[in-house]
Motif scaffolding. Structure first.
Motif, PDB file in Angstrom:
ATOM      1  N   SER A  67       0.811  -1.219   0.000  1.00  0.00           N
ATOM      2  CA  SER A  67       0.000   0.000   0.000  1.00  0.00           C
ATOM      3  C   SER A  67       0.848   1.274   0.000  1.00  0.00           C
ATOM      4  O   SER A  67       0.309   2.366  -0.157  1.00  0.00           O
ATOM      5  N   GLY A  68       2.162   1.123   0.194  1.00  0.00           N
ATOM      6  CA  GLY A  68       3.025   2.302   0.254  1.00  0.00           C
ATOM      7  C   GLY A  68       3.486   2.647   1.657  1.00  0.00           C
ATOM      8  O   GLY A  68       4.204   3.618   1.865  1.00  0.00           O
ATOM      9  N   ILE A  69       3.086   1.840   2.637  1.00  0.00           N
ATOM     10  CA  ILE A  69       3.535   2.052   4.008  1.00  0.00           C
ATOM     11  C   ILE A  69       4.934   1.466   4.136  1.00  0.00           C
ATOM     12  O   ILE A  69       5.165   0.313   3.805  1.00  0.00           O
ATOM     13  N   GLU A  70       5.864   2.288   4.600  1.00  0.00           N
ATOM     14  CA  GLU A  70       7.247   1.849   4.727  1.00  0.00           C
ATOM     15  C   GLU A  70       7.620   1.495   6.155  1.00  0.00           C
ATOM     16  O   GLU A  70       8.544   0.730   6.391  1.00  0.00           O
ATOM     17  N   ASN A  71       6.896   2.057   7.107  1.00  0.00           N
ATOM     18  CA  ASN A  71       7.118   1.708   8.510  1.00  0.00           C
ATOM     19  C   ASN A  71       5.800   1.886   9.252  1.00  0.00           C
ATOM     20  O   ASN A  71       5.053   2.820   8.988  1.00  0.00           O
ATOM     21  N   MET A  72       5.540   0.951  10.168  1.00  0.00           N
ATOM     22  CA  MET A  72       4.347   1.032  10.998  1.00  0.00           C
ATOM     23  C   MET A  72       4.730   0.551  12.386  1.00  0.00           C
ATOM     24  O   MET A  72       5.385  -0.476  12.535  1.00  0.00           O
ATOM     25  N   GLU A  73       4.321   1.320  13.389  1.00  0.00           N
ATOM     26  CA  GLU A  73       4.574   0.953  14.777  1.00  0.00           C
ATOM     27  C   GLU A  73       3.261   1.076  15.535  1.00  0.00           C
ATOM     28  O   GLU A  73       2.494   2.001  15.293  1.00  0.00           O
ATOM     29  N   ILE A  74       3.023   0.132  16.455  1.00  0.00           N
ATOM     30  CA  ILE A  74       1.843   0.191  17.315  1.00  0.00           C
ATOM     31  C   ILE A  74       2.320   0.130  18.762  1.00  0.00           C
ATOM     32  O   ILE A  74       3.149  -0.712  19.110  1.00  0.00           O
ATOM     33  N   TYR A  75       1.787   1.038  19.574  1.00  0.00           N
ATOM     34  CA  TYR A  75       2.107   1.106  20.992  1.00  0.00           C
ATOM     35  C   TYR A  75       0.826   0.886  21.786  1.00  0.00           C
ATOM     36  O   TYR A  75      -0.276   1.155  21.307  1.00  0.00           O
ATOM     37  N   ASN A  76       0.982   0.432  23.027  1.00  0.00           N
ATOM     38  CA  ASN A  76      -0.164   0.114  23.866  1.00  0.00           C
ATOM     39  C   ASN A  76       0.029   0.646  25.274  1.00  0.00           C
ATOM     40  O   ASN A  76       1.112   0.606  25.821  1.00  0.00           O
ATOM     41  N   ASN A  77      -1.072   1.132  25.855  1.00  0.00           N
ATOM     42  CA  ASN A  77      -1.131   1.467  27.274  1.00  0.00           C
ATOM     43  C   ASN A  77      -2.561   1.198  27.718  1.00  0.00           C
ATOM     44  O   ASN A  77      -3.491   1.789  27.162  1.00  0.00           O
ATOM     45  N   GLY A  78      -2.725   0.292  28.675  1.00  0.00           N
ATOM     46  CA  GLY A  78      -4.077  -0.082  29.086  1.00  0.00           C
ATOM     47  C   GLY A  78      -4.812  -0.682  27.906  1.00  0.00           C
ATOM     48  O   GLY A  78      -4.325  -1.601  27.266  1.00  0.00           O
ATOM     49  N   ASN A  79      -5.979  -0.133  27.588  1.00  0.00           N
ATOM     50  CA  ASN A  79      -6.698  -0.626  26.419  1.00  0.00           C
ATOM     51  C   ASN A  79      -6.614   0.336  25.231  1.00  0.00           C
ATOM     52  O   ASN A  79      -7.338   0.201  24.256  1.00  0.00           O
ATOM     53  N   ARG A  80      -5.689   1.285  25.288  1.00  0.00           N
ATOM     54  CA  ARG A  80      -5.500   2.253  24.199  1.00  0.00           C
ATOM     55  C   ARG A  80      -4.321   1.838  23.330  1.00  0.00           C
ATOM     56  O   ARG A  80      -3.262   1.468  23.824  1.00  0.00           O
ATOM     57  N   LEU A  81      -4.513   1.910  22.018  1.00  0.00           N
ATOM     58  CA  LEU A  81      -3.457   1.652  21.045  1.00  0.00           C
ATOM     59  C   LEU A  81      -3.123   2.943  20.323  1.00  0.00           C
ATOM     60  O   LEU A  81      -3.993   3.777  20.068  1.00  0.00           O
ATOM     61  N   PHE A  82      -1.865   3.097  19.973  1.00  0.00           N
ATOM     62  CA  PHE A  82      -1.374   4.259  19.234  1.00  0.00           C
ATOM     63  C   PHE A  82      -0.527   3.746  18.083  1.00  0.00           C
ATOM     64  O   PHE A  82       0.355   2.915  18.285  1.00  0.00           O
ATOM     65  N   MET A  83      -0.820   4.195  16.862  1.00  0.00           N
ATOM     66  CA  MET A  83      -0.116   3.739  15.670  1.00  0.00           C
ATOM     67  C   MET A  83       0.573   4.907  14.967  1.00  0.00           C
ATOM     68  O   MET A  83      -0.008   5.984  14.838  1.00  0.00           O
ATOM     69  N   ILE A  84       1.791   4.653  14.538  1.00  0.00           N
ATOM     70  CA  ILE A  84       2.532   5.595  13.705  1.00  0.00           C
ATOM     71  C   ILE A  84       2.736   4.927  12.352  1.00  0.00           C
ATOM     72  O   ILE A  84       3.218   3.789  12.283  1.00  0.00           O
TER      73      ILE A  84
END
Length: 110
Positions: A38-55
């Motif tokens: 799709s053109g994504i070169e890097n993807m990171e997912i972080y977690n705290n509790g039940n919240r996710l954060f994606m770059i």
């Protein structure tokens, strides 16, 4: 290079959160291929509790619309997404079917 920041909530259940993390230790190869195609070169997912954060860092060919179209026609991606819904929950203000929502930048130290 474009950069996107998104968030998603998991169901507030410690067992389910651990299962979700386990799946992400060995993401299916078809999913990795779909992400890269799709053109994504890097993807990171972080977690705290039940919240996710994606770059997401993507090249100039990437668009969420094109990725959604690609994903809709990929049965393995659909299988993965259906499985992930077991763990994720919709943000109250999200539209029907939306999981990951973009974050608005409100401050940047330069």
């Amino acid at each position: 290079m474009k950069k996107f920041f998104l968030f998603c909530d998991l169901k507030d259940d410690a067992k389910l959160i651990e299962e979700y993390k386990e799946y992400h230790k060995s993401v299916w190869p078809e999913i990795i291929k779909s992400i890269k195609d799709s053109g994504i070169e890097n993807m990171e997912i972080y977690n705290n509790g039940n919240r996710l954060f994606m770059i997401i860092e993507a090249n100039d060919t990437f668009s969420f619309e094109a990725k959604a179209k690609m994903d809709a026609s990929n049965s393995k991606v659909q299988e993965w997404e259906d499985l992930m819904w077991k763990y994720q929950q919709q943000i109250p203000w999200a539209k029907e079917g939306e999981k990951w929502l973009p974050l608005e930048q409100i401050f940047k130290l330069v």
